[in-house]
Motif scaffolding. Structure first.
Motif, PDB file in Angstrom:
ATOM      1  N   ALA A 281       0.850  -1.187   0.000  1.00 30.98           N
ATOM      2  CA  ALA A 281       0.000   0.000   0.000  1.00 30.98           C
ATOM      3  C   ALA A 281       0.884   1.234   0.000  1.00 30.98           C
ATOM      4  O   ALA A 281       1.920   1.270   0.666  1.00 30.98           O
ATOM      5  N   ARG A 282       0.485   2.231  -0.761  1.00 29.01           N
ATOM      6  CA  ARG A 282       1.150   3.529  -0.749  1.00 29.01           C
ATOM      7  C   ARG A 282       0.158   4.498  -0.119  1.00 29.01           C
ATOM      8  O   ARG A 282      -0.916   4.764  -0.668  1.00 29.01           O
ATOM      9  N   ILE A 283       0.524   4.992   1.059  1.00 31.88           N
ATOM     10  CA  ILE A 283      -0.367   5.840   1.850  1.00 31.88           C
ATOM     11  C   ILE A 283       0.103   7.282   1.742  1.00 31.88           C
ATOM     12  O   ILE A 283       1.302   7.560   1.836  1.00 31.88           O
ATOM     13  N   ASN A 284      -0.841   8.186   1.557  1.00 34.64           N
ATOM     14  CA  ASN A 284      -0.528   9.605   1.389  1.00 34.64           C
ATOM     15  C   ASN A 284      -0.168  10.222   2.739  1.00 34.64           C
ATOM     16  O   ASN A 284      -0.966  10.899   3.373  1.00 34.64           O
ATOM     17  N   ALA A 285       1.068   9.980   3.183  1.00 34.08           N
ATOM     18  CA  ALA A 285       1.587  10.515   4.443  1.00 34.08           C
ATOM     19  C   ALA A 285       3.103  10.427   4.393  1.00 34.08           C
ATOM     20  O   ALA A 285       3.653   9.676   3.590  1.00 34.08           O
TER      21      ALA A 285
ATOM     22  N   SER B 289      -9.442   7.103   0.279  1.00 35.47           N
ATOM     23  CA  SER B 289      -9.082   8.404  -0.283  1.00 35.47           C
ATOM     24  C   SER B 289      -7.662   8.817   0.109  1.00 35.47           C
ATOM     25  O   SER B 289      -7.079   9.700  -0.517  1.00 35.47           O
ATOM     26  N   GLU B 290      -7.080   8.173   1.126  1.00 37.37           N
ATOM     27  CA  GLU B 290      -5.721   8.476   1.582  1.00 37.37           C
ATOM     28  C   GLU B 290      -4.713   7.406   1.137  1.00 37.37           C
ATOM     29  O   GLU B 290      -3.555   7.448   1.518  1.00 37.37           O
ATOM     30  N   ILE B 291      -5.181   6.463   0.339  1.00 33.35           N
ATOM     31  CA  ILE B 291      -4.333   5.378  -0.152  1.00 33.35           C
ATOM     32  C   ILE B 291      -4.286   5.494  -1.674  1.00 33.35           C
ATOM     33  O   ILE B 291      -5.296   5.362  -2.346  1.00 33.35           O
ATOM     34  N   SER B 292      -3.094   5.767  -2.216  1.00 28.66           N
ATOM     35  CA  SER B 292      -3.000   5.987  -3.658  1.00 28.66           C
ATOM     36  C   SER B 292      -2.678   4.709  -4.431  1.00 28.66           C
ATOM     37  O   SER B 292      -2.857   4.669  -5.648  1.00 28.66           O
ATOM     38  N   SER B 293      -2.225   3.683  -3.753  1.00 31.32           N
ATOM     39  CA  SER B 293      -1.938   2.416  -4.411  1.00 31.32           C
ATOM     40  C   SER B 293      -2.144   1.299  -3.394  1.00 31.32           C
ATOM     41  O   SER B 293      -1.775   1.437  -2.232  1.00 31.32           O
ATOM     42  N   LEU B 294      -2.717   0.198  -3.867  1.00 31.99           N
ATOM     43  CA  LEU B 294      -3.026  -0.925  -2.983  1.00 31.99           C
ATOM     44  C   LEU B 294      -3.091  -2.180  -3.836  1.00 31.99           C
ATOM     45  O   LEU B 294      -3.721  -2.175  -4.899  1.00 31.99           O
ATOM     46  N   GLU B 295      -2.408  -3.250  -3.397  1.00 33.06           N
ATOM     47  CA  GLU B 295      -2.453  -4.482  -4.166  1.00 33.06           C
ATOM     48  C   GLU B 295      -2.019  -5.653  -3.289  1.00 33.06           C
ATOM     49  O   GLU B 295      -1.204  -5.496  -2.383  1.00 33.06           O
ATOM     50  N   PHE B 296      -2.572  -6.819  -3.581  1.00 36.17           N
ATOM     51  CA  PHE B 296      -2.140  -8.052  -2.944  1.00 36.17           C
ATOM     52  C   PHE B 296      -1.956  -9.082  -4.047  1.00 36.17           C
ATOM     53  O   PHE B 296      -2.908  -9.444  -4.745  1.00 36.17           O
ATOM     54  N   VAL B 297      -0.706  -9.545  -4.206  1.00 33.16           N
ATOM     55  CA  VAL B 297      -0.354 -10.513  -5.237  1.00 33.16           C
ATOM     56  C   VAL B 297       0.223 -11.748  -4.545  1.00 33.16           C
ATOM     57  O   VAL B 297       1.064 -11.629  -3.655  1.00 33.16           O
ATOM     58  N   VAL B 298      -0.243 -12.921  -4.953  1.00 36.54           N
ATOM     59  CA  VAL B 298       0.258 -14.163  -4.362  1.00 36.54           C
ATOM     60  C   VAL B 298       1.071 -14.942  -5.393  1.00 36.54           C
ATOM     61  O   VAL B 298       0.871 -14.796  -6.597  1.00 36.54           O
ATOM     62  N   ASP B 299       1.986 -15.746  -4.879  1.00 37.95           N
ATOM     63  CA  ASP B 299       2.823 -16.629  -5.679  1.00 37.95           C
ATOM     64  C   ASP B 299       3.663 -15.873  -6.714  1.00 37.95           C
ATOM     65  O   ASP B 299       3.839 -16.326  -7.840  1.00 37.95           O
ATOM     66  N   GLY B 300       4.195 -14.727  -6.287  1.00 37.37           N
ATOM     67  CA  GLY B 300       5.079 -13.945  -7.151  1.00 37.37           C
ATOM     68  C   GLY B 300       6.530 -14.262  -6.866  1.00 37.37           C
ATOM     69  O   GLY B 300       6.853 -15.166  -6.077  1.00 37.37           O
ATOM     70  N   ASP B 301       7.419 -13.522  -7.511  1.00 34.20           N
ATOM     71  CA  ASP B 301       8.860 -13.753  -7.372  1.00 34.20           C
ATOM     72  C   ASP B 301       9.584 -12.428  -7.212  1.00 34.20           C
ATOM     73  O   ASP B 301       9.227 -11.441  -7.850  1.00 34.20           O
ATOM     74  N   PHE B 302      10.629 -12.431  -6.369  1.00 30.68           N
ATOM     75  CA  PHE B 302      11.584 -11.338  -6.354  1.00 30.68           C
ATOM     76  C   PHE B 302      12.723 -11.777  -7.247  1.00 30.68           C
ATOM     77  O   PHE B 302      13.394 -12.782  -6.979  1.00 30.68           O
TER      78      PHE B 302
END
Length: 183
Positions: free
Chosen positions: A86-90, A102-115
């Motif tokens: 989450a990217r929070i406007n603060a 309204s105070e969160i500009s980006s939000l996501e939950f991804v499973v089974d990904g890779d770094f």
């Protein structure tokens, strides 16, 4: 007779130990997990990256350990990663504060990904904040930072997807505090 008393005492000890609480505390509010409908994802590490340039604090929670996340940040490939971000406007998180959509500009939950090479790739999106008509879009909800100290963070969140599926999550524990020199 002494042997019978010792045997009876040993049985009593065994019974008192085996009858003590077997609860594993599953079902308490102290579980670190994200629930999307009937699916539950265990979370092990939180990451907080306060604003360095701009006015956003980044909050992430992952199913990987602090050591694995640190290795991934340093370029080690890590697979099967579940990542809530989450990217929070603060500039930084505030304890006892609820952040609405309204105070969160980006939000996501991804499973089974890779770094891979310190970048998060692939995976299957469970929900996200954005435009469009997808049922995976979050249409309501908030993140509450219950406590936030140098040593630990406690937070919870609740969202509703466009398809009506409820999403909840909690995390309580230590966290990685990252600062970046450039964005």
């Amino acid at each position: 007779m002494k042997h019978i008393k010792r045997f009876a005492f040993a049985i009593l000890v065994i019974l008192s130990v085996s009858c003590s609480s077997d609860d594993d505390n599953s079902g308490t509010n102290n579980e670190n997990n994200i629930t999307v409908g009937a699916s539950v994802y265990e979370m092990k590490t939180a990451i907080v990256e306060p604003a360095s340039i701009g006015q956003y604090v980044y909050l992430s929670v992952s199913n990987k350990s602090e050591a694995e996340i640190t290795a991934a940040i340093n370029g080690t490939t890590i697979n099967n990663v579940d990542l809530f971000s989450a990217r929070i406007n603060a500039l930084d998180l505030t304890p006892n504060r609820t952040y609405n959509l309204s105070e969160i500009s980006s939000l996501e939950f991804v499973v089974d990904g890779d770094f891979i090479g310190a970048d998060f790739e692939n995976g299957v999106s469970q929900f996200y904040l954005g435009d469009g008509t997808s049922d995976l879009r979050v249409v309501d909800g908030s993140i509450t930072v219950i406590d936030y100290t140098v040593e630990a963070i406690s937070l919870s969140f609740s969202f509703t997807r466009a398809d009506g599926k409820e999403i909840t999550g909690t995390y309580e524990g230590t966290y990685l505090y990252l600062t970046s020199s450039a964005e």
